[in-house]
Motif scaffolding. Structure first.
Motif, PDB file in Angstrom:
ATOM      1  N   LEU A  19       6.959   2.374  -1.724  1.00  0.00           N
ATOM      2  CA  LEU A  19       5.680   1.698  -1.517  1.00  0.00           C
ATOM      3  C   LEU A  19       5.839   0.510  -0.571  1.00  0.00           C
ATOM      4  CD1 LEU A  19       4.211   1.743  -5.152  1.00  0.00           C
ATOM      5  CD2 LEU A  19       3.465   3.102  -3.191  1.00  0.00           C
ATOM      6  N   LEU A  20       6.918  -0.242  -0.745  1.00  0.00           N
ATOM      7  CA  LEU A  20       7.140  -1.394   0.118  1.00  0.00           C
ATOM      8  C   LEU A  20       7.428  -0.960   1.548  1.00  0.00           C
ATOM      9  CD1 LEU A  20       7.356  -4.409   0.452  1.00  0.00           C
ATOM     10  CD2 LEU A  20       9.731  -4.294  -0.307  1.00  0.00           C
ATOM     11  N   ALA A  21       8.236   0.092   1.705  1.00  0.00           N
ATOM     12  CA  ALA A  21       8.525   0.601   3.046  1.00  0.00           C
ATOM     13  C   ALA A  21       7.243   1.069   3.733  1.00  0.00           C
ATOM     14  CB  ALA A  21       9.537   1.739   2.971  1.00  0.00           C
ATOM     15  N   SER A  22       6.378   1.728   2.974  1.00  0.00           N
ATOM     16  CA  SER A  22       5.094   2.177   3.529  1.00  0.00           C
ATOM     17  C   SER A  22       4.249   0.987   3.959  1.00  0.00           C
ATOM     18  CB  SER A  22       4.332   3.014   2.492  1.00  0.00           C
ATOM     19  OG  SER A  22       5.083   4.141   2.110  1.00  0.00           O
ATOM     20  N   ALA A  23       4.267  -0.076   3.145  1.00  0.00           N
ATOM     21  CA  ALA A  23       3.496  -1.275   3.487  1.00  0.00           C
ATOM     22  C   ALA A  23       4.028  -1.926   4.755  1.00  0.00           C
ATOM     23  CB  ALA A  23       3.538  -2.273   2.325  1.00  0.00           C
ATOM     24  N   ILE A  24       5.355  -1.952   4.904  1.00  0.00           N
ATOM     25  CA  ILE A  24       5.959  -2.572   6.082  1.00  0.00           C
ATOM     26  C   ILE A  24       5.607  -1.785   7.346  1.00  0.00           C
ATOM     27  CG2 ILE A  24       8.147  -3.087   7.229  1.00  0.00           C
ATOM     28  CD1 ILE A  24       9.281  -3.710   4.451  1.00  0.00           C
ATOM     29  N   VAL A  25       5.751  -0.461   7.279  1.00  0.00           N
ATOM     30  CA  VAL A  25       5.462   0.381   8.446  1.00  0.00           C
ATOM     31  C   VAL A  25       3.991   0.295   8.831  1.00  0.00           C
ATOM     32  CG1 VAL A  25       5.392   2.753   9.292  1.00  0.00           C
ATOM     33  CG2 VAL A  25       7.378   1.948   7.995  1.00  0.00           C
ATOM     34  N   ASN A  71       8.475 -11.137   0.170  1.00  0.00           N
ATOM     35  CA  ASN A  71       8.620 -11.688  -1.172  1.00  0.00           C
ATOM     36  C   ASN A  71       8.464 -10.629  -2.255  1.00  0.00           C
ATOM     37  OD1 ASN A  71       9.506 -14.222  -1.836  1.00  0.00           O
ATOM     38  ND2 ASN A  71       7.552 -14.841  -2.717  1.00  0.00           N
ATOM     39  N   LEU A  72       7.649  -9.620  -1.990  1.00  0.00           N
ATOM     40  CA  LEU A  72       7.566  -8.510  -2.942  1.00  0.00           C
ATOM     41  C   LEU A  72       8.908  -7.807  -3.045  1.00  0.00           C
ATOM     42  CD1 LEU A  72       4.072  -6.908  -2.188  1.00  0.00           C
ATOM     43  CD2 LEU A  72       4.737  -8.253  -4.191  1.00  0.00           C
TER      44      LEU A  72
END
Length: 210
Positions: A19-25, A71-72
């Protein structure tokens, strides 16, 4: 990358990591489309008379997304708490700046040919105010060492950060104009994500007792 605590898998192979990787991309893609024209001074003419205010909002919004995602990640890893605190302070500072400038922009005459106070204006001003309130509650919880509550409020604030992006990114879509000139979508762009976020956060509270 080391495995996350309590797991044999690398962090980026876990649900939170994906989920975090998706948010970053997706953040990088959205920043390139929305923020870069402002950051590179390529669309000064489109913001004639209020470009510096738009530029200030771009800086705050960029920090909101970047430091929020960082931070997440740090919170999910549950390590390097000193760094987590510093990055969190940057998230709150840039986010507060971005939300405040968003309120100022939406309450100004920029890009408006008629009434300044409209349904869309009220929705965006409320969204910015909600971010400031959620972030303040998260800061207060962290200061009082209520870390579970702190984490929940920070997640809520980051969802609202993405509501700003969703609203801005979808506004040029022609079909949006069918929803009352986009006014219904302006409200739905942050009310619905917050509903989903709240369900996810509160779902464990209603689980059957073991």
């Amino acid at each position: 990358m080391a495995a996350a605590p309590g797991s044999n898998r690398a962090f980026w192979q876990t649900r939170n990591g994906v989920l975090l990787a998706s948010a970053i991309v997706s953040s990088a893609a959205v920043w390139w489309v929305i923020a870069w024209p402002v950051a590179s001074f390529a669309n000064i003419a489109a913001h004639q008379g209020h470009f510096m205010l738009t530029f200030a909002h771009m800086l705050g919004g960029s920090g909101m997304l970047i430091f929020g995602a960082a931070n997440l990640y740090l919170a999910a890893r549950k390590t390097r708490f000193a760094l987590h605190r510093r990055v969190g302070q940057l998230y709150l500072a840039t986010g507060a700046f971005g939300a405040t400038t968003a309120i100022v922009v939406t309450l100004s005459a920029a890009h408006k040919s008629g009434l300044i106070l409209t349904n869309s204006t009220l929705s965006l001003a409320t969204l910015g105010s909600a971010w400031l309130v959620f972030a303040a509650l998260g800061w207060r919880a962290g200061r009082n060492r209520r870390f579970a509550s702190h984490g929940d409020w920070m997640i809520r604030s980051y969802v609202l950060s993405w509501a700003f992006v969703l609203c801005r990114f979808a506004s040029p879509v022609p079909e949006i104009g069918q929803l009352g000139g986009g006014q219904a979508f302006i409200w739905l762009s942050w009310v619905l994500p917050m509903m989903v976020c709240e369900i996810v956060l509160q779902w464990p509270q209603g689980a059957r007792k073991g």
